[in-house]
Design an enzyme around this catalytic site. Sequence first.
Site: not given
Lengths: 758, 758
Positions: B283, B440
């Site tokens: 990410y 996440h």
Amino acid sequence: MKFIKNIQILVVAVLLVSVSCNAQSKTTSKKAKVQEHPSLILTKSGVEKIKAELGNVPLFDETLAKVKAEVDAEIANGIEVPVPKDYSGGYTHERHKRNFLILQKAGVLYQILDDEKYALYVKDMLFAYEKLYPTLPVHPQTRSYARGKLFWQCLNDSNWLVYVSQAYDCVYDFLTEKERKQLEKNLFKPYADFISKGNPQFFNRVHNHSTWGNVAVGMIALVMDDSELLNSALNGLKTDGIDPNAKDNDGGYIKKAGQKVGFLANVDEPFSPDGYYTEGPYYQRYAMYPFLVFAEALQNVKPEMKIFEYKNGVLLKSINTLLNLTDADGKFFPLNDGQKGMSYFSRELVTAVNVGYYFGGNQPELLSIAKEQGEVLLDETGLAIAIGIRDGLAKPFLKKSVEYTDGSKGTEGGVGILRAQGSKDELTLVSKYAAQGLSHGHYDKLSFSYYEGGNEVLQDYGLARFVNIQQKGGGNYLKENSTWAKQTIAHNTIVQNETSHFSGNFEIGSLNHSEKYLFDVSDANIQIVSAIENNAYPGTKLHRIQVLVKDESFENPYLLDIVTVNSDKENQYDLPYYFMGQVISTNFKYTAPKTLTQLGEKNGYQHLWTEGTGISDGTNAKLTWFNKERFYTLTSAVSEGDELIFARIGANDPDFNLRRDAGFIIRKKNQKDAVYVSVVESHGNYNPVSEIATNAFSSIKNVEVVYSDDAYIGVVIENLNNEKKLIVMSLKDASKKTAHKLKVNNMEYQWVGPYYNN
Amino acid sequence: MKFIKNIQILVVAVLLVSVSCNAQSKTTSKKAKVQEHPSLILTKSGVEKIKAELGNVPLFDETLAKVKAEVDAEIANGIEVPVPKDYSGGYTHERHKRNFLILQKAGVLYQILDDEKYALYVKDMLFAYEKLYPTLPVHPQTRSYARGKLFWQCLNDSNWLVYVSQAYDCVYDFLTEKERKQLEKNLFKPYADFISKGNPQFFNRVHNHSTWGNVAVGMIALVMDDSELLNSALNGLKTDGIDPNAKDNDGGYIKKAGQKVGFLANVDEPFSPDGYYTEGPYYQRYAMYPFLVFAEALQNVKPEMKIFEYKNGVLLKSINTLLNLTDADGKFFPLNDGQKGMSYFSRELVTAVNVGYYFGGNQPELLSIAKEQGEVLLDETGLAIAIGIRDGLAKPFLKKSVEYTDGSKGTEGGVGILRAQGSKDELTLVSKYAAQGLSHGHYDKLSFSYYEGGNEVLQDYGLARFVNIQQKGGGNYLKENSTWAKQTIAHNTIVQNETSHFSGNFEIGSLNHSEKYLFDVSDANIQIVSAIENNAYPGTKLHRIQVLVKDESFENPYLLDIVTVNSDKENQYDLPYYFMGQVISTNFKYTAPKTLTQLGEKNGYQHLWTEGTGISDGTNAKLTWFNKERFYTLTSAVSEGDELIFARIGANDPDFNLRRDAGFIIRKKNQKDAVYVSVVESHGNYNPVSEIATNAFSSIKNVEVVYSDDAYIGVVIENLNNEKKLIVMSLKDASKKTAHKLKVNNMEYQWVGPYYNN
């Protein structure tokens, strides 16, 4: 200064060339009298030629430097000749194996470099063996039907002698006559006797093992100029007392009654006229070295035999055949017992390519393979290859769609390979309708595998063995090779009533072969291979038709796979597709069980877990999977009630000997006749860096069987633009000349030849 | 003739350079008055510099040619602006995505090539959007917590605006004022309002989603010179009405009460001072583009903000951090939700490397990464990189052992990477003791993964998702991401009582992080990373010590892995090792079940099949496996009665969403305290062409815990030559200065610092 030096080199080179010419003429005149040495692979004249070119032929020079470095390191390590103890993978096995490889190389170096340290090394090691060998009982490991002395099987003892004969030939003149007599009396003669007379069940066969045995004896016979041994090598032992029912460790017959044996029989029998070796490419590769190295030696020592012309030049033909039995990366198709990953980069294929080039008319295509291999033999054949490459003569080796017949006379089925270039890589179909393939054969009539470039799309499992990895059963065949890898269900072909072809009976399998029906690649857009199997299941006829279709509305050529089954009674039929990769989607419902149980009880079924089961509603069954960044879809015209089974290899495999690969099985129950029609597409790709998926969906809207009776099958493939392609195949007449007329869906079609397509 | 032509070119080049200098000085003087265009990424002076160098900078020229070909092809295809309908992977999604990527490139081409066809293309497409956008309801697909209009989520709408703002900036002066007003009124303003005010739950967060949203609004604000929008972008919306208990689709909190938001907060919060982004490298990579492209734009338009110096220059630091979070092939370690295969070859990292080089002091190491990437940005940063490469300034980017702290202040644990060169490749340990990592994050405290070069030895599973592969849940997160990939048992770390860390509770997990204990790589032969986790299981302390040991008696560095567990009650502890490859051998007995059942009921255990179970007799448990032609062995000091479990991922996975990978679990039952000590060796290799297995066996004779209490642990590793290495670790004091004295096996050892070794 530099300029002057160059001139000097030139002068020396010219002198060497003239010496070489003289040597050659002398050789010719001398040959009739006393055999000179070396004479098998290296020859006196060849050595002179090589010496004359040293420094001028890059690939030869590089190989020589590599071999020299390798041998020098071994010489520095010293000589180790341990008392034999281990299976393959173990220390004593690997040491003796290394010894024979290095001995052969050291002999060559002595000849080429004229440095006595190499001859001394060979001599010292030979005498170490001369001391050890007479003390040896048979090898302590007992698994083999023919135990060796240095190794656990005579096969490896033979490997040793094939290589060491060459070393002996190279140092023959370096040794005194007394030394030679001592070596021959205490080492070579008894060694040759042990692997021949001492083990007729090994020596007197038609089998790759025996080829090694015959050649081992033949090579040392040529060095020693022993005509009796040579005769045994070429024609086998006169008497052997072999029981015609006896079998070897792999379950193969030792020898059929009355069968011819010896080297020449081993050329006659297993090679088809096309140069296909009935055991399959993996073993052909293994046998190539003794076949060709002995042929080269015979050609040099007994040119009057014209061995390379024997059986219509099959030995040379077989080299091209073997090269064509590879995927885009040069890896052999793992037909029968074949370990994946073996390729034309193996040392046996370096020999094959070099010998093939030199003795087979200097095919420039072989140079491009040799270039990839990056090394050559250190003999005249390797020199010729290296010169050809240096001189820019190489041409690409283009593999084409081709059929190779099986059987000594080419009448026992065969292998058909269809190739078509796709948008990214070549799509390759390998269709197998050959004979049993001796003891390494699998029960897989009408099976196939499918490749995209070097990637397997639908795999042939290969063998269940980790060759030379000691922890895995000593590196030998694992029991799962019989219980799984050889069984029919392990292959992409029809299984009737969960029983392997010929009931998995080797005797019956060996009496039968499939019949080629059609191999037609005259139209590059519709390449067809088709064969029939009548004997795998008595009373049942299997007919497979595989078509590689190039259609511009598809991204890549696709495979149309048709199997018709006709039986005199109701059966269950399974057709597995061992797809490589992860399931992306299906268009049918299936249930995944809470616990995994084995799919069946025996014949390989006990090694499959049932991961999912669905029942077809009669519309096309579609399975999309993903592998190595690409998408694939199988679209099958199935019938209502067909079972759709996801299987996973690995049940009853307590030692993790099997790969956990996936399979998809279409099962039809209680049917006399059945038709399987599927299309396999390769489409699109996924880039994990850009995270873009392209053409991730099948382009096929529908696959339909529009006609089916005993005489014809008609299939329509409809793409997403509603464009329909009709392919009709005559099932009873493959002649190119026959005219056909058939009404399909109220339209009348007329054509000439085995198939119609639009 | 040719000579004369060259001279002419030289003259032109000189002229261009002088024009460029003039332009630059003009720009500087003008800036204070009216904003010129382009000014965000391309600037007027930058464009002049680029034009002056065209034809002289190979990598820039090549990239330009590639981009031109790509855009020309799209222009030839015509403009498509479909009504939104699909999830990612579907036609409308991919079309709009392609549009914004091409718009940005077309804008750049217009500036650099001065060819109005590109400006016209941008203009036409912008007006197509201007016509469509006002007619759009929210996107018909409903899965997102913040649905967009062009796309199914505001995130993708923001992607669009980040790129399209740049295109607009490039054609700004090409458009009439009337045209600009029309675009801004009907398209850009409402677009920016929708993804900010219209979706505060998306815009007003600290999250990679919001970074995209903030930057989208900020970029268009800079083009339009709209200070109100810019303020929202930098500092968030003043009011948002977000419920502090609300969560997004991934289970992450939308916004903690009182939390700062906007672009600057998104720099402040998720980045540690070391430039580690708390969500993990996958990410971070995704967020890098908006972070850096907006920073570049701010630097160009608002240089007074000194954005690259913000928070001690963390944005620039983060680039090097991200590059170090890769394996030998440049692939990111898949910490938390990370899709394997993503690497520094992604377009975001091209931006990162280019921006980092230009604004971060021209580090020559970045040039070698850019060389591998083979493309550059078509702006001044890319020009600088391409010139640096052309001029031979590149130096190798050497990845070193390094620790990156996590948490906004660097106080919330971190990630430690140990690297040591092996005989073939580098061995790399990635040890994770970070904070939760927002939505996440995975529940994997003290987990690790282990690499040899670009190959995984012990894997981190990564995410359960096929990004942009439509058939797999629209390319979005699969439910197995929660039920498997995030769960503790999916990782190489301790699971207590078959429950995930923090009971898999995101709220609790988000409040906690592991504590670094020691990161010491001062001795290249004994590199250590160690951390403690006190909160994953209340009442239980987990302490992991991982040592990468270089010992000349081994072929490669090996990994010593120690976990001590201390609890206030009896528990069951599981420590899995997800080894990649096929089992070669074990030294312990185990039974393989006839049917496969799931290992547990929940928390990820329901996705594991039990493939085998053994009970330790108290001697070392040894497992050798094989992957990609190499051998690996795990040797564990286990206790009598420990369960040794072979697991296979894939139970309760009806859609085949999970890979069928293997795991090995050491289970200790009914214990308060426990010690796990294992050594992982990489050894030998197997060549399938030569069929030679080298060093296929472990070199470890014994691993023994020779001392263990609250304060110290001592381990002896004995090799096959009976050489023993003792490592003693202080568990309570990691200071480099403390003196220690300890009796181990009746020998007294004295040392200073956290560990002793001999």
